[in-house]
Design a protein around this motif. Structure first.
Motif, PDB file in Angstrom:
ATOM      1  N   GLY A  28       0.857  -1.206   0.073  1.00  0.00           N
ATOM      2  CA  GLY A  28       0.032  -0.058   0.028  1.00  0.00           C
ATOM      3  C   GLY A  28       0.886   1.322   0.175  1.00  0.00           C
ATOM      4  O   GLY A  28       1.939   1.424   0.564  1.00  0.00           O
ATOM      5  N   VAL A  29       0.447   2.226  -0.701  1.00  0.00           N
ATOM      6  CA  VAL A  29       1.293   3.404  -1.060  1.00  0.00           C
ATOM      7  C   VAL A  29       0.551   4.586  -0.225  1.00  0.00           C
ATOM      8  O   VAL A  29      -0.575   4.977  -0.288  1.00  0.00           O
ATOM      9  CB  VAL A  29       1.290   3.998  -2.284  1.00  0.00           C
ATOM     10  CG1 VAL A  29       2.418   4.963  -2.464  1.00  0.00           C
ATOM     11  CG2 VAL A  29       2.025   2.423  -3.015  1.00  0.00           C
ATOM     12  N   ASN A  30       1.109   5.333   1.052  1.00  0.00           N
ATOM     13  CA  ASN A  30       0.577   6.432   1.352  1.00  0.00           C
ATOM     14  C   ASN A  30       1.267   7.566   1.015  1.00  0.00           C
ATOM     15  O   ASN A  30       2.267   7.879   0.820  1.00  0.00           O
ATOM     16  CB  ASN A  30       1.032   6.510   3.067  1.00  0.00           C
ATOM     17  CG  ASN A  30       0.360   7.524   4.021  1.00  0.00           C
ATOM     18  OD1 ASN A  30      -0.513   8.252   3.354  1.00  0.00           O
ATOM     19  ND2 ASN A  30       0.605   7.286   5.170  1.00  0.00           N
ATOM     20  N   LEU A  31       0.385   8.370   0.261  1.00  0.00           N
ATOM     21  CA  LEU A  31       0.590   9.591  -0.383  1.00  0.00           C
ATOM     22  C   LEU A  31       0.276  10.939   0.480  1.00  0.00           C
ATOM     23  O   LEU A  31       0.180  12.208   0.065  1.00  0.00           O
ATOM     24  CB  LEU A  31      -0.060   9.742  -1.614  1.00  0.00           C
ATOM     25  CG  LEU A  31      -0.075   8.679  -2.696  1.00  0.00           C
ATOM     26  CD1 LEU A  31      -0.963   8.906  -3.701  1.00  0.00           C
ATOM     27  CD2 LEU A  31       1.608   8.532  -2.984  1.00  0.00           C
ATOM     28  N   LEU A  32       0.506  10.622   1.913  1.00  0.00           N
ATOM     29  CA  LEU A  32       0.518  11.727   2.828  1.00  0.00           C
ATOM     30  C   LEU A  32      -0.935  12.321   3.186  1.00  0.00           C
ATOM     31  O   LEU A  32      -1.603  12.370   4.013  1.00  0.00           O
ATOM     32  CB  LEU A  32       1.513  13.079   2.603  1.00  0.00           C
ATOM     33  CG  LEU A  32       2.881  12.633   2.909  1.00  0.00           C
ATOM     34  CD1 LEU A  32       3.901  13.941   2.493  1.00  0.00           C
ATOM     35  CD2 LEU A  32       3.300  12.031   4.150  1.00  0.00           C
ATOM     36  N   SER A  34      -3.661  11.280   0.893  1.00  0.00           N
ATOM     37  CA  SER A  34      -4.626  10.130   0.608  1.00  0.00           C
ATOM     38  C   SER A  34      -3.854   8.951   0.423  1.00  0.00           C
ATOM     39  O   SER A  34      -2.512   8.854   0.943  1.00  0.00           O
ATOM     40  CB  SER A  34      -5.162  10.326  -0.934  1.00  0.00           C
ATOM     41  OG  SER A  34      -4.116  10.241  -1.852  1.00  0.00           O
ATOM     42  N   GLN A  35      -4.525   7.688   0.349  1.00  0.00           N
ATOM     43  CA  GLN A  35      -4.168   6.420   0.374  1.00  0.00           C
ATOM     44  C   GLN A  35      -4.198   5.883  -1.116  1.00  0.00           C
ATOM     45  O   GLN A  35      -5.371   5.747  -1.656  1.00  0.00           O
ATOM     46  CB  GLN A  35      -4.643   5.506   1.422  1.00  0.00           C
ATOM     47  CG  GLN A  35      -4.209   4.121   1.532  1.00  0.00           C
ATOM     48  CD  GLN A  35      -2.816   3.980   2.440  1.00  0.00           C
ATOM     49  OE1 GLN A  35      -2.520   5.040   2.955  1.00  0.00           O
ATOM     50  NE2 GLN A  35      -2.200   3.069   2.035  1.00  0.00           N
ATOM     51  N   ALA A  36      -3.187   5.432  -1.594  1.00  0.00           N
ATOM     52  CA  ALA A  36      -3.384   4.924  -3.136  1.00  0.00           C
ATOM     53  C   ALA A  36      -3.612   3.372  -2.986  1.00  0.00           C
ATOM     54  O   ALA A  36      -3.234   2.715  -1.858  1.00  0.00           O
ATOM     55  CB  ALA A  36      -1.999   4.985  -3.820  1.00  0.00           C
ATOM     56  N   THR A  38      -3.577  -0.665  -3.383  1.00  0.00           N
ATOM     57  CA  THR A  38      -2.383  -1.549  -3.014  1.00  0.00           C
ATOM     58  C   THR A  38      -1.761  -1.799  -4.704  1.00  0.00           C
ATOM     59  O   THR A  38      -2.622  -1.943  -5.538  1.00  0.00           O
ATOM     60  CB  THR A  38      -2.505  -2.794  -2.523  1.00  0.00           C
ATOM     61  OG1 THR A  38      -3.521  -3.399  -2.810  1.00  0.00           O
ATOM     62  CG2 THR A  38      -2.692  -2.727  -0.895  1.00  0.00           C
TER      63      THR A  38
END
Length: 136
Positions: A28-32, A34-36, A38
């Protein structure tokens, strides 16, 4: 050259494919803000690599343009200084010529106005200038 370009393109594609296949875990990618969703770690690495290359190329072009402008400004400043020096030298020559004695002053020792007045007086008498010179 074209062959070398194809080889480099093939190698980069093979590297990208190997990166995706070797890193097949989902993260999973946390974009500060929002959450992208997986995504595959290899795909994420390729996207980050491409984004870094694009940003690097854009910054390099911007920095090159800034350096090119600085070089141009430096060249123009040198040309401007050279032209200012030429103007100064020309003004010195003009001042010397303006303050130097005229031919009449150097030959006759009088001002040009006095020479012209004397010539005008002799011409009024009806004799020619060449005859006046012979008479003297």
């Amino acid at each position: 050259m074209r062959f070398l370009l194809f080889v480099l393109l093939f190698l980069s594609f093979a590297y990208s494919l190997g990166l995706v296949l070797a890193n097949n875990t989902d993260v999973g990618v946390n974009l500060l803000f929002s959450q992208a969703p997986t995504m595959n770690l290899g795909l994420l690495l390729i996207l980050c690599l491409m984004l870094g290359i694009v940003i690097g190329i854009l910054l390099a072009l911007l920095i090159f343009r800034v350096l090119q402008n600085k070089w141009e400004i430096s060249r123009l400043q040198k040309a401007n200084a050279n032209l200012q020096e030429q103007i100064t030298q020309a003004n010195i020559v003009i001042d010397r010529q303006a303050n130097s004695p005229t031919v009449e002053e150097a030959v006759y020792g009088a001002t040009a106005v006095n020479v012209q007045d004397a010539t005008a007086d002799h011409l009024d008498e009806g004799t020619s200038l060449t005859k006046q010179k012979r008479d003297y």
